[in-house]
Design an enzyme around this catalytic site. Structure first.
Site, PDB file in Angstrom:
ATOM      1  N   ILE A   1     -74.101 -73.049 -12.541  1.00 15.81           N
ATOM      2  CA  ILE A   1     -75.897 -72.875 -12.951  1.00 15.81           C
ATOM      3  C   ILE A   1     -76.646 -74.057 -11.819  1.00 15.81           C
ATOM      4  CG2 ILE A   1     -77.616 -73.341 -14.411  1.00 15.81           C
ATOM      5  CD1 ILE A   1     -75.590 -71.079 -15.361  1.00 15.81           C
ATOM      6  N   THR A   2     -75.852 -75.216 -11.362  1.00 13.78           N
ATOM      7  CA  THR A   2     -76.443 -75.873 -10.359  1.00 13.78           C
ATOM      8  C   THR A   2     -76.847 -75.352  -9.196  1.00 13.78           C
ATOM      9  OG1 THR A   2     -75.061 -77.305 -11.550  1.00 13.78           O
ATOM     10  CG2 THR A   2     -75.822 -78.194  -9.405  1.00 13.78           C
TER      11      THR A   2
ATOM     12  N   HIS B   1     -77.247 -68.623  16.534  1.00 14.60           N
ATOM     13  CA  HIS B   1     -76.450 -67.999  17.227  1.00 14.60           C
ATOM     14  C   HIS B   1     -77.368 -67.316  18.552  1.00 14.60           C
ATOM     15  CE1 HIS B   1     -72.780 -67.344  15.137  1.00 14.60           C
ATOM     16  NE2 HIS B   1     -73.457 -67.336  14.227  1.00 14.60           N
TER      17      HIS B   1
ATOM     18  N   TYR C   1     -85.373 -61.348 -14.260  1.00 17.24           N
ATOM     19  CA  TYR C   1     -86.240 -61.153 -15.648  1.00 17.24           C
ATOM     20  C   TYR C   1     -87.216 -60.266 -15.368  1.00 17.24           C
ATOM     21  CZ  TYR C   1     -84.369 -66.042 -15.931  1.00 17.24           C
ATOM     22  OH  TYR C   1     -83.765 -67.132 -15.868  1.00 17.24           O
TER      23      TYR C   1
END
Lengths: 432, 306
Positions: free
Chosen positions: B95-96, B259, B158
């Site tokens: 979750i972190t 790059h 959600y």
């Protein structure tokens, strides 16, 4: 965040990567005390690329030339950024130039070593010969040697260049960098190496565990976002609120979540509106929030957005459960009440009229009755979602805000209000 | 992923404020949280869940667990995940968010060597509506059904779930694989998992310009997936030069810049979002313009597949 060249070279020097004798110039008069023998190169310290072509790099043969060149460079913006310092550096004659970099490949999920036997300003040539070695397991010197061989180097250069690559890798890992680049790495006729220009990109997520880098970051010139929404609040107090800015827009967006912000920007643009600034609050932005700091963040973001005179409409979409939505509504309510009481010419509290509008109509227009003195603030459009909306609808109906439970409708409403504000503004300026 | 309503769950970092809130919600949803870990809190009981100082002690006491959900602060996340892997746990949800990328490099090397499935970082976790909640999904936006929702986004998930729920299309599962440039399990891995899930009839993929494996996803969908897929892709209208902040999801740009600096020289048709959109268009995968369009596309896809 990109460090400036002189900051990158400080880190190179500490790591033992060869750099030229150089001196930081804060003011053109500093050149009177220059410790480096002439001829020297003066380089504008801005983060933008293409400094050479823009005139930000100049040679000087003596003090008089150097002071004149420094004055010119200090007054030369490159992609809108004026240098706060210059770098004076000894001149170097390289017979060959290479390109070297260490960065992360997010698809491979591994660090990669990059090298090209052609370095310098011609990026097409650099890219054409670019070689890559993936650091698949724990790093060891052979990865660096592998790169030099792929670059086609021979003899003593294999060892000397791979030593530089190895030091770049250690710098990268020890400081949690996103990238280290040396371009060009100059090679002298005797095979001596010199990092002539360098770029270091630090990783913002890792900054707090590298205090030295964090203090460099704190000294960097203000970002456009900070200029757009000045705040007295210590920027280090919260993790970066998402920053996105469009100078032509007049709609402010406040939401919780980077992707939600992107979706809202897309929707506003697609429907013909112009977002100006987008701030993100909430768990996603900080990783680890207590309820108190969530409230504080919300208040801070409201303050920053409403103080911005370019924002005519503030579109708020905080997606959470019913309790979270109720809290958002309460914070906005308190904020508006406080703003009204703070306005000196109107010391009275905002009068509240509760009840009449039907909560079933998703487009209830309470804002039509907004008191005159609130016109100094942007109009609020609040979007609410969830299965228990009545709990939030009732307090909202009493507030001078527009609200909707449909995202499409809220976006449409915000755009039409923003267009009306732009029109009335141009009409009043015609009158003048 | 081995996940049933009876899967035994461990919470790491239970003492964190977020963890305390969401663990109570998970338990209330019927998720079997069997133990929790937070060093210094061993011996306590929170919401009826025994707390231990070490993962190893938790497993000794409650037996093997199927999934660990990690809530610890960003700089402790690598250590917490390594501790879980060391104790034999092979499914981890992070979750972190905001874990430094080089920590993720170390973690993913270990995960590959031990065949550990890592979801996240910066993930809302997994929800099987009506059955089990693993993480921070707001349950009120979801309803049981047959749409597999696969998201590289946070709470935009959600928004999409809510549009479907309101239109009467429930979800078989919703997986938030994490919204950072560096995530454990990929879109393709999850497409493979959902391909084998008999409750999933159609898949909705929610993604953004900062994610990396769209091209591979498009190729996989064409080559191997016999379920319809609908894509909703955000961040398309963020002009490249206007992206100023270091938002996690935008990290990809920095790599492009590294790059091929200076960035301004990149031709418009080469920008990553255009390449990604092209990949989906070429594969004839329907692309939604906005969340409210998704239920219609789901309806069409279900009709087509019979």
């Amino acid at each position: 965040m990109d460090l400036l060249e002189y900051q990158a070279k400080e880190l190179f020097r500490e790591m033992g990567i060869p750099v030229l004798p150089s001196q930081r110039i804060d003011h053109s008069r500093d050149l009177k005390g220059l410790q480096i023998p002439y001829p020297v190169v003066l380089k504008s310290q801005v983060r933008a690329g293409g400094r050479g072509r823009a005139g930000g790099i100049r040679f000087a043969e003596n003090t008089i030339d150097a002071i004149a060149a420094a004055r010119t460079i200090f007054n030369l913006p490159i992609l809108g950024e004026y240098p706060q310092v210059l770098l004076a550096e000894a001149k170097y004659d390289a017979t060959r130039e290479f390109y070297l970099a260490v960065t992360l490949d997010y698809e491979l999920r591994r660090p990669v070593l990059l090298g090209s036997s052609q370095g310098g300003m011609n990026l097409e040539a650099v890219m054409e010969l670019l070689q890559q070695v993936v650091v698949d397991q724990e790093f060891s010197s052979f990865y660096a040697r592998h790169l030099t061989l792929k670059m086609g180097l021979q003899g003593a250069l294999i060892q000397s260049v791979s030593t530089v690559v190895e030091k770049m890798y250690h710098l990268f890992v020890q400081n949690d960098l996103d990238g280290v680049e040396i371009n060009p790495l100059g090679v002298s006729p005797t095979g001596e190496l010199m990092a002539l220009d360098g770029k270091i990109t630090v990783n913002d997520a890792a900054l707090r565990r590298h205090p030295a880098l964090a203090s460099l970051a704190a000294k960097m010139p203000q970002s456009d976002i900070a200029k757009e929404t000045p705040t007295e609040i210590d920027p280090g107090k919260f993790l970066p609120i998402q920053n996105w800015l469009n100078r032509d827009g007049n709609i402010g967006i406040l939401c919780n979540g980077t992707s939600l912000a992107m979706a809202m920007v897309d929707l506003v643009y697609n429907a013909g509106g112009k977002p100006r600034l987008c701030l993100i609050v909430g768990e996603e932005a900080s990783g680890n929030l207590t309820p108190v700091s969530w409230r504080e963040q919300l208040e801070q973001a409201l303050e920053r957005l409403t103080q911005n005179k370019n924002i005519k409409v503030l579109l708020v979409n905080i997606l959470g459960n019913t309790a979270a939505s109720q809290e958002v509504v309460a914070v906005i309510d308190e904020y508006l009440q406080r703003k009204v009481s703070e306005m000196p010419e109107h010391p009275q509290r905002m009068t509240r009229r509760v009840g009449t509008p039907s909560p079933k109509d998703p487009r209830t227009r309470i804002g039509d009755r907004r008191p005159e003195f609130l016109s100094q603030l942007p109009q609020f459009v609040v979007r609410l979602a969830g299965s228990e909306l009545d709990k939030t609808q009732e307090p909202l109906a009493a507030m001078p805000v527009h609200w909707s439970d449909s995202l499409d409708d809220a976006v449409e409403q915000a755009i039409s209000l923003a267009k009306a504000a732009a029109k009335s503004r141009s009409a009043s300026s015609t009158k003048l | 992923m081995k996940l049933t309503p009876d899967s035994k769950i461990l919470i790491q970092g239970i003492a964190e404020p977020l963890a305390a809130t969401y663990t109570a919600r998970m338990t209330a949803y019927g998720t079997k949280v069997v133990a929790a870990v937070s060093a210094g809190h061993g011996g306590q009981t929170l919401d009826g869940i025994p707390v231990f100082d070490l993962v190893e002690q938790a497993i000794e006491s409650v037996g093997a667990v199927d999934i660990s959900i990690i809530f610890v602060p960003p700089y402790s996340a690598l250590d917490a995940a390594l501790e879980a892997i060391g104790a034999g746990i092979r499914q981890i949800i992070l979750i972190t968010g905001g874990i430094p990328p080089l920590d993720m490099v170390r973690l993913l090397r270990k995960a590959e060597a031990t065949q550990t499935l890592i979801v996240g970082p910066s993930s809302s976790g997994i929800i099987v509506p009506g059955k089990v909640l693993l993480g921070t999904h707001e349950t009120e936006f979801y309803s049981p059904g047959s749409v597999g929702l696969l998201s590289c986004c946070g709470n935009l998930t959600y928004e999409v779930a809510w549009e479907m729920t309101r239109a009467g299309y429930g979800q078989s599962i919703a997986v938030s694989i994490g919204s950072e440039p560096f995530v454990g399990s990929s879109v393709v891995e999850w497409l493979e998992i959902l391909a084998g899930d008999k409750n999933t009839k159609v898949i909705v993929l929610v993604s953004h310009i900062g994610s990396n494996d769209e091209q591979a996803a498009a190729e996989y969908i064409v080559a191997a997936l016999d379920k319809p897929v609908i894509v909703y892709f955000v961040g398309r209208l963020l002009p490249q030069e206007k992206i100023l902040g270091p938002g996690n999801a935008l990290g990809f740009w920095r790599q492009e810049a590294m790059h091929a600096s200076p960035q301004a020289e990149l031709a418009a048709e080469q920008t990553p979002e255009n390449r990604k959109i092209a990949a989906f268009k070429q594969a004839k995968i329907p692309i939604a313009e906005r969340p409210s369009q998704i239920p219609d596309l789901v309806k069409k896809a279900l009709k087509k597949s019979g």
